[in-house]
Design a protein around this motif. Structure first.
Motif, PDB file in Angstrom:
ATOM      1  N   ARG A   7       0.824  -1.209   0.000  1.00 22.56           N
ATOM      2  CA  ARG A   7       0.000   0.000   0.000  1.00 22.56           C
ATOM      3  C   ARG A   7       0.861   1.263   0.000  1.00 22.56           C
ATOM      4  O   ARG A   7       0.607   2.200  -0.758  1.00 22.56           O
ATOM      5  N   THR A   8       1.897   1.290   0.859  1.00 19.44           N
ATOM      6  CA  THR A   8       2.756   2.477   0.902  1.00 19.44           C
ATOM      7  C   THR A   8       3.598   2.600  -0.360  1.00 19.44           C
ATOM      8  O   THR A   8       3.928   3.711  -0.790  1.00 19.44           O
ATOM      9  N   LEU A   9       3.947   1.458  -0.984  1.00 22.74           N
ATOM     10  CA  LEU A   9       4.673   1.502  -2.259  1.00 22.74           C
ATOM     11  C   LEU A   9       3.815   2.146  -3.343  1.00 22.74           C
ATOM     12  O   LEU A   9       4.278   3.013  -4.094  1.00 22.74           O
ATOM     13  N   ILE A  10       2.536   1.727  -3.424  1.00 17.24           N
ATOM     14  CA  ILE A  10       1.613   2.290  -4.431  1.00 17.24           C
ATOM     15  C   ILE A  10       1.413   3.785  -4.189  1.00 17.24           C
ATOM     16  O   ILE A  10       1.410   4.593  -5.130  1.00 17.24           O
ATOM     17  N   SER A  11       1.230   4.151  -2.925  1.00 10.76           N
ATOM     18  CA  SER A  11       1.051   5.564  -2.584  1.00 10.76           C
ATOM     19  C   SER A  11       2.271   6.375  -2.993  1.00 10.76           C
ATOM     20  O   SER A  11       2.154   7.484  -3.533  1.00 10.76           O
ATOM     21  N   HIS A  12       3.467   5.830  -2.733  1.00 14.38           N
ATOM     22  CA  HIS A  12       4.706   6.511  -3.110  1.00 14.38           C
ATOM     23  C   HIS A  12       4.798   6.689  -4.630  1.00 14.38           C
ATOM     24  O   HIS A  12       5.130   7.771  -5.127  1.00 14.38           O
ATOM     25  N   ARG A  13       4.515   5.627  -5.389  1.00 12.23           N
ATOM     26  CA  ARG A  13       4.565   5.704  -6.853  1.00 12.23           C
ATOM     27  C   ARG A  13       3.582   6.756  -7.381  1.00 12.23           C
ATOM     28  O   ARG A  13       3.917   7.573  -8.255  1.00 12.23           O
ATOM     29  N   ASN A  14       2.353   6.687  -6.872  1.00 12.97           N
ATOM     30  CA  ASN A  14       1.312   7.608  -7.358  1.00 12.97           C
ATOM     31  C   ASN A  14       1.670   9.068  -7.093  1.00 12.97           C
ATOM     32  O   ASN A  14       1.455   9.934  -7.948  1.00 12.97           O
ATOM     33  N   LEU A  18       4.214   9.014 -10.646  1.00  8.07           N
ATOM     34  CA  LEU A  18       3.128   9.023 -11.632  1.00  8.07           C
ATOM     35  C   LEU A  18       2.217  10.236 -11.494  1.00  8.07           C
ATOM     36  O   LEU A  18       1.425  10.537 -12.393  1.00  8.07           O
ATOM     37  N   ASN A  19       2.324  10.903 -10.345  1.00  6.59           N
ATOM     38  CA  ASN A  19       1.483  12.089 -10.078  1.00  6.59           C
ATOM     39  C   ASN A  19      -0.006  11.768 -10.224  1.00  6.59           C
ATOM     40  O   ASN A  19      -0.797  12.553 -10.742  1.00  6.59           O
ATOM     41  N   VAL A  20      -0.412  10.585  -9.765  1.00  2.00           N
ATOM     42  CA  VAL A  20      -1.808  10.149  -9.822  1.00  2.00           C
ATOM     43  C   VAL A  20      -2.511  10.587  -8.538  1.00  2.00           C
ATOM     44  O   VAL A  20      -2.007  10.386  -7.440  1.00  2.00           O
ATOM     45  N   THR A  21      -3.678  11.178  -8.688  1.00  2.00           N
ATOM     46  CA  THR A  21      -4.473  11.581  -7.517  1.00  2.00           C
ATOM     47  C   THR A  21      -5.917  11.154  -7.715  1.00  2.00           C
ATOM     48  O   THR A  21      -6.435  11.140  -8.841  1.00  2.00           O
ATOM     49  N   HIS A  34      -3.686  10.132  -2.619  1.00  2.00           N
ATOM     50  CA  HIS A  34      -2.745   9.366  -3.427  1.00  2.00           C
ATOM     51  C   HIS A  34      -3.226   7.948  -3.717  1.00  2.00           C
ATOM     52  O   HIS A  34      -2.771   7.326  -4.675  1.00  2.00           O
ATOM     53  N   THR A  35      -4.118   7.424  -2.892  1.00  2.00           N
ATOM     54  CA  THR A  35      -4.649   6.073  -3.135  1.00  2.00           C
ATOM     55  C   THR A  35      -6.162   6.097  -3.034  1.00  2.00           C
ATOM     56  O   THR A  35      -6.756   6.953  -2.361  1.00  2.00           O
ATOM     57  N   LYS A  36      -6.800   5.123  -3.680  1.00  2.00           N
ATOM     58  CA  LYS A  36      -8.260   5.034  -3.664  1.00  2.00           C
ATOM     59  C   LYS A  36      -8.763   4.674  -2.270  1.00  2.00           C
ATOM     60  O   LYS A  36      -9.861   5.066  -1.870  1.00  2.00           O
ATOM     61  N   GLN A  37      -7.942   3.923  -1.529  1.00  2.00           N
ATOM     62  CA  GLN A  37      -8.344   3.529  -0.187  1.00  2.00           C
ATOM     63  C   GLN A  37      -8.506   4.753   0.716  1.00  2.00           C
ATOM     64  O   GLN A  37      -9.461   4.850   1.489  1.00  2.00           O
ATOM     65  N   TYR A  38      -7.549   5.713   0.628  1.00  2.00           N
ATOM     66  CA  TYR A  38      -7.641   6.936   1.416  1.00  2.00           C
ATOM     67  C   TYR A  38      -8.859   7.767   0.997  1.00  2.00           C
ATOM     68  O   TYR A  38      -9.507   8.410   1.836  1.00  2.00           O
ATOM     69  N   LEU A  39      -9.166   7.777  -0.306  1.00  2.00           N
ATOM     70  CA  LEU A  39     -10.345   8.499  -0.788  1.00  2.00           C
ATOM     71  C   LEU A  39     -11.618   7.882  -0.208  1.00  2.00           C
ATOM     72  O   LEU A  39     -12.510   8.609   0.257  1.00  2.00           O
TER      73      LEU A  39
END
Length: 425
Positions: A7-14, A18-21, A34-39
């Motif tokens: 999860r923290t790896l995906i958040s870091h990448r985004n 990748l600048n994904v939000t 940064h992740t869908k889970q936090y949203l």
């Protein structure tokens, strides 16, 4: 970079590469994550109110959260199980949270002070930019908290009364002491049993009163007074220098004071005319501006509590403990360091402020002038001016509590004089 979980790896990448939000689509929200889970957690907690609130079960503790981990960590604060022990030689300290142990090691043993988990503090001081303020610190957060004292904003309002504060911890302390009477920290030294609302107040009380730990000494003249904190010593030194840096800015008043608390008290008493603290005894409508005045009122009127001197069959009684303490020092122990040097006087006083007031009798100085129209009477004590001002008012709120008396007076001092000469002859 290496991470403990996916999860923290995906958040870091985004966020970094990748600048994904993920943007909240609720009306006028537009918060991004940064992740869908936090949203999803944000939507559930804030908009859908699905976050099941966990309330602390400890008596009178108002803590609540929707996050299980935070709730578990908070419960450890109330626990007596201090499982995290310092492993440094000859140190027996233990803590109920791992963060407390880490902070203890950094500050006490490693002499590290941290702004963030990865940023060490340097020895370069950061100074407060406000005029005539000598505050300095190596911690940016402490400086930010200090600057609040210069601000006029009072965002934290009490829901029991009209009082408001600049900081949340001040509001919590006010509620605990004034409204909830929540003083859970009790002094266990020599059956003292004095109660405090905050742990730091208890620690300060123990070190000053019982352990007599006062490392800061005044080096002015023949003073030599000792103090537990450097800030208290700096305030004390203003007695010698005569400095009064805190000036009242209401309607061209320009009264100046040695402490900011005295300025706040002056504003509320003189200009705002606040009387916020109400006596909670049945059928008593008295209100007070200060807690110690309320306590003295309860002791004197409702509880009939008196503090009696036990020196050599003296048996003189007083309304509060401080008056008894002053009486013992001045009369029996002869601890009066301040002596009037005027010719044929030689009177002794227990404090320098009392000596200064006394000297006005010799000089004829009366700096406290009544501001009511065509009055211009002046007095050598502020309390005398306050009593005099009450004579201009038509409301006489201080009523005699003796049966079938019915006397009412404009000030408490006049009421006490009435009781002393009429009822206690």
């Amino acid at each position: 970079m290496i991470f403990k979980n996916r999860r923290t790896l995906i958040s870091h990448r985004n966020s970094i590469h990748l600048n994904v939000t993920f943007v909240c689509d609720f009306k006028d929200c537009n918060k991004s994550f940064h992740t869908k889970q936090y949203l999803n957690r944000h939507k559930n907690d804030v908009h859908l109110n699905r976050g099941k609130e966990r309330h602390c079960f400890w008596p009178k503790c108002q803590y609540k959260t929707t996050i299980k981990g935070n709730f578990i960590q908070h419960q450890l604060l109330h626990s007596d199980n201090k499982q995290y022990k310092c492993d440094v030689k000859d140190c027996d300290k233990s803590f109920n949270q791992i963060q407390g142990l880490i902070s203890h090691k950094n500050y006490i043993h490693l002499n590290k002070k941290r702004l963030k988990s990865n940023e060490l503090i340097t020895n370069e001081y950061i100074h407060c930019c406000y005029p005539n303020c000598d505050y300095k610190t190596t911690n940016k957060h402490h400086l930010k908290q200090h600057k609040i004292t210069h601000s006029e904003k009072r965002e934290f309002k009490c829901d029991f009364c009209d009082q408001s504060y600049k900081r949340n911890e001040q509001l919590v302390h006010h509620k605990n002491v004034i409204h909830l009477n929540n003083k859970k920290f009790i002094c266990d030294v020599n059956e003292c049993n004095k109660k405090f609302a905050r742990k730091r107040d208890l620690v300060f009380h123990k070190s000053c009163v019982h352990l007599n730990e006062k490392p800061f000494k005044c080096n002015e003249g023949n003073c030599g007074k000792m103090f537990a904190k450097e800030c208290i010593l700096n305030v004390h030194k203003r007695i010698h220098s005569g400095e009064k840096p805190f000036v009242c800015d209401v309607n061209g008043c320009n009264a100046s004071f040695k402490r900011v608390s005295h300025l706040s008290q002056h504003k509320s008493n003189v200009h705002l005319n606040k009387r916020l603290i109400k006596c909670d005894f049945p059928d008593c409508k008295q209100t007070f501006k200060q807690t110690n005045h309320l306590v003295a009122h309860k002791n004197r009127v409702h509880l009939k509590l008196r503090f009696v001197c036990d020196f050599n069959d003296c048996n003189k009684s007083f309304v509060d403990k401080y008056r008894l303490f002053q009486h013992k020092n001045f009369v029996h122990l002869n601890e009066s360091k301040f002596k009037c040097n005027e010719e044929n006087c030689g009177k002794n006083f227990i404090s320098n402020s009392a000596l200064i007031v006394h000297k006005r009798i010799h000089s004829g100085e009366k700096p406290f002038v009544c501001g009511f129209k065509d009055c211009n009477m002046s007095f050598h004590k502020m309390s005398y001016l306050t009593d005099h001002k009450s004579t201009h008012l038509t409301v006489k709120q201080f009523k005699c509590h003796y049966k079938d008396c019915g006397g009412s007076y404009a000030s408490n001092r006049y009421l006490q004089r009435h009781v002393r000469y009429v009822h206690k002859k």
